[in-house]
Structure formats: C-alpha cells, structure tokens
Scaffold this motif. Structure first.
Motif, short mmCIF file in Angstrom:
data_model
loop_
_atom_site.label_atom_id
_atom_site.label_comp_id
_atom_site.label_asym_id
_atom_site.label_seq_id
_atom_site.Cartn_x
_atom_site.Cartn_y
_atom_site.Cartn_z
N THR A 1 0.85 -1.18 0.00
CA THR A 1 0.00 0.00 0.00
C THR A 1 0.89 1.23 0.00
O THR A 1 1.89 1.28 0.70
CB THR A 1 -0.91 0.00 1.25
N ASP A 2 0.51 2.23 -0.79
CA ASP A 2 1.24 3.48 -0.83
C ASP A 2 1.36 4.04 0.58
O ASP A 2 0.41 4.03 1.36
CB ASP A 2 0.46 4.45 -1.73
N ALA A 3 2.54 4.53 0.94
CA ALA A 3 2.78 5.06 2.30
C ALA A 3 1.81 6.18 2.64
O ALA A 3 1.46 6.37 3.81
CB ALA A 3 4.22 5.55 2.40
N LYS A 4 1.35 6.94 1.65
CA LYS A 4 0.41 8.03 1.89
C LYS A 4 -0.95 7.52 2.34
O LYS A 4 -1.75 8.28 2.87
CB LYS A 4 0.25 8.88 0.63
N LEU A 5 -1.22 6.24 2.12
CA LEU A 5 -2.51 5.66 2.50
C LEU A 5 -2.46 4.94 3.85
O LEU A 5 -3.45 4.36 4.27
CB LEU A 5 -2.98 4.68 1.41
N LYS A 6 -1.32 5.04 4.53
CA LYS A 6 -1.19 4.38 5.82
C LYS A 6 -2.24 4.94 6.78
O LYS A 6 -2.41 6.14 6.90
CB LYS A 6 0.20 4.62 6.40
N ILE B 1 -5.49 4.61 6.42
CA ILE B 1 -6.75 4.97 5.75
C ILE B 1 -7.90 4.09 6.23
O ILE B 1 -9.02 4.58 6.40
CB ILE B 1 -6.62 4.93 4.20
N GLU C 1 -9.15 5.41 9.53
CA GLU C 1 -9.77 6.72 9.32
C GLU C 1 -11.16 6.58 8.72
O GLU C 1 -12.11 7.23 9.15
CB GLU C 1 -8.88 7.59 8.41
N LYS D 1 -4.03 5.96 -9.01
CA LYS D 1 -2.82 6.76 -9.21
C LYS D 1 -2.15 6.28 -10.49
O LYS D 1 -1.94 5.07 -10.65
CB LYS D 1 -1.87 6.61 -8.02
N TYR E 1 -5.58 1.23 -4.29
CA TYR E 1 -6.30 0.87 -3.07
C TYR E 1 -7.76 0.71 -3.42
O TYR E 1 -8.34 1.56 -4.11
CB TYR E 1 -6.14 1.98 -2.02
#
Length: 142
Positions: A21-26, A28, A31, A50, A56
């Motif tokens: 998973t993209d680190a920016k989605l950690k 999610i 949340e 992306k 995701y």
C-alpha cells in the motif's frame, strides 16, 4: 520438482510486492472506519487511482444492513445525480479557463448530439442540462 518450487516462490514474491500500500494511504482503513461511525454511515466503498492504476480498493460496512451483507470493492451503488456534481465542477473549471461556456449548445462539443426537435436543439444550452431546466424527464430508477 524445481519448476514447482520456482513457480511457488515467484507467485509468493509477486503477490507480496503487488499488495504494498502506498505510504500516503497508511491508516486509511481506521480513518474510514472512524468517519463511518462518526457520521453513522451504513456502508461505502473506496478506490484510489494513481497513474491510471488502482492502488487501493476496499469496502466498509454493509450494503444491506438488515441482512448484514458487507460492502466489498465490487459493490455497485446507485449514484443518482452525484455524477452531475462532478461534471458540473469540471465544466466550471473549463469555463473558468475559457475553454467552454455553459451558455454553449452541447452540439458544439459533441458534434452529433441532437434533441428530438429543432426547438430544443436551438434553445437548450449546457447549463440547462446541469440544472434540470431542459424539460427532459428523469432517466433514473424509480
């Protein structure tokens, strides 16, 4: 036997790397769960794209609360006029960039676009289609 070993190793390695998973989605998932609870939502599905690839995709909650059927990444939801909001937003951006006008006829951008009579072809502009002023009936599910 070596062939099976290498095939198994290749598939495990491929699967392991493809599921990152993209680190920016950690975070999610938690949340989304928190927002679903906060707004007392029943269910939703999310997809993040992306570079033209789904990075995701997951469902949360229930698609049928009574029967406790879960939402998955493949659940189909009725979107009603939600797509109109996105389309209107994009058309507003294009108008702001002077690439079109909401006062233009749809046929200016869709060459073979025609209504069923000349009066409608001459009168209806793009903004009419976004605000239900065209006189056309609804085409959604009843």
């Amino acid at each position: 036997m070596k062939f099976y070993y290498y095939t198994f190793f290749f598939l495990v390695t491929l699967t392991g790397f493809s599921q990152k998973t993209d680190a920016k989605l950690k975070g999610i998932d938690s949340e989304i769960q928190s927002l679903l609870k906060q707004y007392q939502g029943v269910g939703l599905s999310i997809a993040v794209v992306k570079d033209n690839k789904v990075i995701y995709s997951k469902g949360f909650g229930f698609r049928d609360l009574e029967r406790k059927l879960p939402v998955t990444e493949n659940t189909v939801f009725h979107i009603a006029s939600m797509s109109k909001a996105f389309t209107g937003g994009l058309l507003g951006i294009l108008e702001g960039d002077n690439k079109l006008s909401l006062k233009d006829k749809p046929s200016k951008y869709i060459p073979n676009f025609e209504f069923y009579n000349d009066k409608m072809n001459n009168l209806i502009v793009i903004e009419d289609l976004l605000s239900h002023k065209s006189g056309l009936g609804g085409h959604g599910l009843s």
